[in-house]
Scaffold this motif. Structure first.
Motif, short mmCIF file in Angstrom:
data_model
loop_
_atom_site.label_atom_id
_atom_site.label_comp_id
_atom_site.label_asym_id
_atom_site.label_seq_id
_atom_site.Cartn_x
_atom_site.Cartn_y
_atom_site.Cartn_z
N GLU A 1 0.88 -1.17 0.00
CA GLU A 1 0.00 0.00 0.00
C GLU A 1 0.91 1.22 0.00
N TYR A 2 0.58 2.22 -0.82
CA TYR A 2 1.50 3.33 -1.03
C TYR A 2 0.96 4.64 -0.46
N ILE A 3 1.84 5.35 0.23
CA ILE A 3 1.57 6.72 0.65
C ILE A 3 2.36 7.59 -0.32
N VAL A 4 1.64 8.31 -1.17
CA VAL A 4 2.27 9.01 -2.29
C VAL A 4 2.40 10.49 -1.97
N LEU A 5 3.64 10.98 -2.01
CA LEU A 5 3.91 12.38 -1.71
C LEU A 5 4.02 13.20 -2.99
N HIS A 6 3.25 14.28 -3.06
CA HIS A 6 3.26 15.19 -4.19
C HIS A 6 3.71 16.57 -3.71
N GLY A 7 4.06 17.41 -4.65
CA GLY A 7 4.41 18.79 -4.31
C GLY A 7 4.93 19.53 -5.52
N LEU A 8 4.71 20.82 -5.53
CA LEU A 8 5.24 21.66 -6.60
C LEU A 8 6.77 21.72 -6.48
N PRO A 9 7.47 22.13 -7.53
CA PRO A 9 8.93 22.25 -7.44
C PRO A 9 9.36 23.06 -6.22
N GLY A 10 10.25 22.48 -5.42
CA GLY A 10 10.71 23.15 -4.21
C GLY A 10 9.95 22.73 -2.97
N ALA A 11 8.96 21.85 -3.13
CA ALA A 11 8.21 21.38 -1.95
C ALA A 11 9.07 20.45 -1.09
N GLY A 12 10.14 19.93 -1.67
CA GLY A 12 11.07 19.11 -0.90
C GLY A 12 10.64 17.67 -0.70
N VAL A 13 9.91 17.11 -1.69
CA VAL A 13 9.44 15.74 -1.57
C VAL A 13 10.60 14.76 -1.39
N GLU A 14 11.63 14.90 -2.23
CA GLU A 14 12.77 13.98 -2.14
C GLU A 14 13.48 14.10 -0.80
N LYS A 15 13.60 15.32 -0.31
CA LYS A 15 14.26 15.56 0.98
C LYS A 15 13.47 14.93 2.12
N ILE A 16 12.15 15.02 2.05
CA ILE A 16 11.29 14.43 3.08
C ILE A 16 11.40 12.91 3.04
N LEU B 1 11.33 21.79 -11.88
CA LEU B 1 11.89 23.06 -12.33
C LEU B 1 13.40 23.01 -12.54
N ILE B 2 14.12 22.40 -11.62
CA ILE B 2 15.58 22.33 -11.71
C ILE B 2 15.95 20.94 -12.20
N HIS B 3 16.12 20.81 -13.50
CA HIS B 3 16.41 19.51 -14.09
C HIS B 3 17.83 19.51 -14.66
N ASP B 4 18.65 18.59 -14.14
CA ASP B 4 20.02 18.45 -14.63
C ASP B 4 20.01 17.51 -15.83
N ASP C 1 11.07 34.07 -10.15
CA ASP C 1 10.42 34.25 -11.45
C ASP C 1 10.10 32.89 -12.08
N TRP C 2 11.02 31.95 -11.99
CA TRP C 2 10.81 30.61 -12.58
C TRP C 2 9.62 29.91 -11.92
N ILE C 3 9.54 30.00 -10.59
CA ILE C 3 8.43 29.37 -9.86
C ILE C 3 7.10 29.95 -10.31
N ARG C 4 7.06 31.28 -10.43
CA ARG C 4 5.82 31.94 -10.86
C ARG C 4 5.39 31.44 -12.24
N ARG C 5 6.34 31.36 -13.16
CA ARG C 5 6.02 30.91 -14.51
C ARG C 5 5.61 29.44 -14.53
N ASN C 6 6.34 28.62 -13.76
CA ASN C 6 6.06 27.18 -13.73
C ASN C 6 4.70 26.87 -13.13
N ASP C 7 4.40 27.53 -11.98
CA ASP C 7 3.15 27.24 -11.27
C ASP C 7 1.92 27.59 -12.10
N ALA C 8 2.07 28.56 -12.99
CA ALA C 8 0.94 28.98 -13.83
C ALA C 8 0.50 27.86 -14.77
N HIS C 9 1.41 26.92 -15.07
CA HIS C 9 1.09 25.85 -16.02
C HIS C 9 1.13 24.45 -15.39
#
Length: 342
Positions: free
Chosen positions: A141-156, A180-183, A294-302
């Motif tokens: 059974e899965y507890i699925v964590l979501h979040g916008l860029p910068g929400a820190g899902v991986e860190k959590i 947002l930050i993709h290497d 600025d990047w967050i504002r643009r990203n969150d709009a879409h």
């Protein structure tokens, strides 16, 4: 002593196991068992010569040739494996469990060194993964964590793992920075290697697992359809953070980007030429906060909103989020136990 084993036998080993891949380096690079050491006993030229004889039906001649090639390398191989087996249970494997692993295993057994051999080789291992992956996925059974860029899902999720919780970070397994930050210079594993890494981690978890929400693909890696289906049935949590917290989290990865990567991301966000010049000046001066805002504002709009969220956590405190998630897991685990008992 049982020498020839099948993959499930490794779970009953008393000592920690270590796989030794006897295939050529080229075969190893195409895909291997996670954690396996590459120790090719034949190079590409030698393997080709032996294979020609073997495919002609000259099996004995092929074996003699292989033994000859191996004998030249045997002193170094012996010294290495003898040291290795003192700490771990050595398991040899080749492609199909053929002459390469058989020859070396027989030599070590005759020297009374307790090695084992994966009878069906790497191909047998892959068949096992193929047949059992979906079955293991459906047990959880899965507890699925979501979040916008910068929400820190991986860190959590990393924090949960450090606390001893069962958590799988798909982004890490796929070596992919989603969002947002993709290497784009990261080297991703092949699909079969990703599946093997995921399977190995899944086997080590309990009935309830934390995992990061995902799209069908992480770069060139495809998330198994059965996993996506089971994750959709799971408990969905959305991590909410204010913009300053998100910028602080993103800034850690943003500083690692090179200038050409920043340029490509600005093109993706469709930032006009004038603003790109300004943002590159900020980047040169290390003023990342303004760029990311600025990047967050643009990203969150879409950004597409996740459907059917069961719970939103609005907090900027890392430890508080971990505590809330641990409590939620206990609730869901108890609920699952009661349902199974009914």
């Amino acid at each position: 002593m049982k020498v020839d084993i099948k993959y499930p036998d490794i779970f009953s080993f008393e000592k920690e196991k270590i796989f030794v891949d006897l295939r050529t380096r080229r075969e190893y690079d195409k895909g291997t068992i996670p954690g396996a050491i590459s120790l090719p006993i034949l190079d590409e030229k030698e393997r080709k010569e032996v294979s020609i004889e073997y495919n002609r039906g000259e099996h004995n001649r092929a074996k003699v040739m292989a033994v000859h090639f191996v004998s030249e390398k045997l002193p170094l191989i012996f010294e290495y494996i003898n040291l290795l087996q003192q700490q771990k249970q050595v398991v040899f494997f080749c492609d199909r469990g053929g002459y390469r692993s058989k020859i070396l295993t027989d030599i070590f057994v005759h020297l009374n060194i307790p090695v084992k051999r994966l009878k069906t080789g790497y191909k047998g291992y892959r068949q096992y993964i193929h047949h059992h992956l979906n079955r293991e996925i459906c047990k959880k059974e899965y507890i699925v964590l979501h979040g916008l860029p910068g929400a820190g899902v991986e860190k959590i999720l990393q924090g949960l793992k450090e606390l001893g919780e069962d958590a799988i970070i798909l982004d890490q397994l796929a070596n992919y920075s989603e969002g947002l930050i993709h290497d784009d210079k990261k080297v991703q594993p092949q699909q079969k290697i990703f599946e093997s890494l995921f399977f190995e981690q899944l086997l080590g978890t309990g009935p309830v697992v934390f995992i990061d929400g995902t799209s069908p693909c992480k770069g060139k890696v495809h998330i198994p359809k059965e996993l996506r289906s089971e994750m959709e049935k799971g408990y969905q949590i959305d991590l909410k953070r204010d913009i300053d917290d998100r910028i602080a989290i993103l800034e850690e990865r943003f500083q690692l980007l090179e200038k050409d990567q920043v340029q490509r991301k600005m093109d993706q966000l469709k930032i006009n030429e004038k603003d790109q010049v300004l943002q590159l000046e900020w980047w040169d001066r290390g003023e990342y906060h303004q760029i990311l805002k600025d990047w967050i504002r643009r990203n969150d709009a879409h950004e597409k909103k996740v459907k059917n969220i069961d719970w939103e956590i609005s907090s900027g405190d890392h430890d508080e989020i971990l505590s809330l998630l641990q409590t939620k897991k206990k609730e869901l685990s108890l609920k699952r136990k009661l349902q199974l008992e009914e």
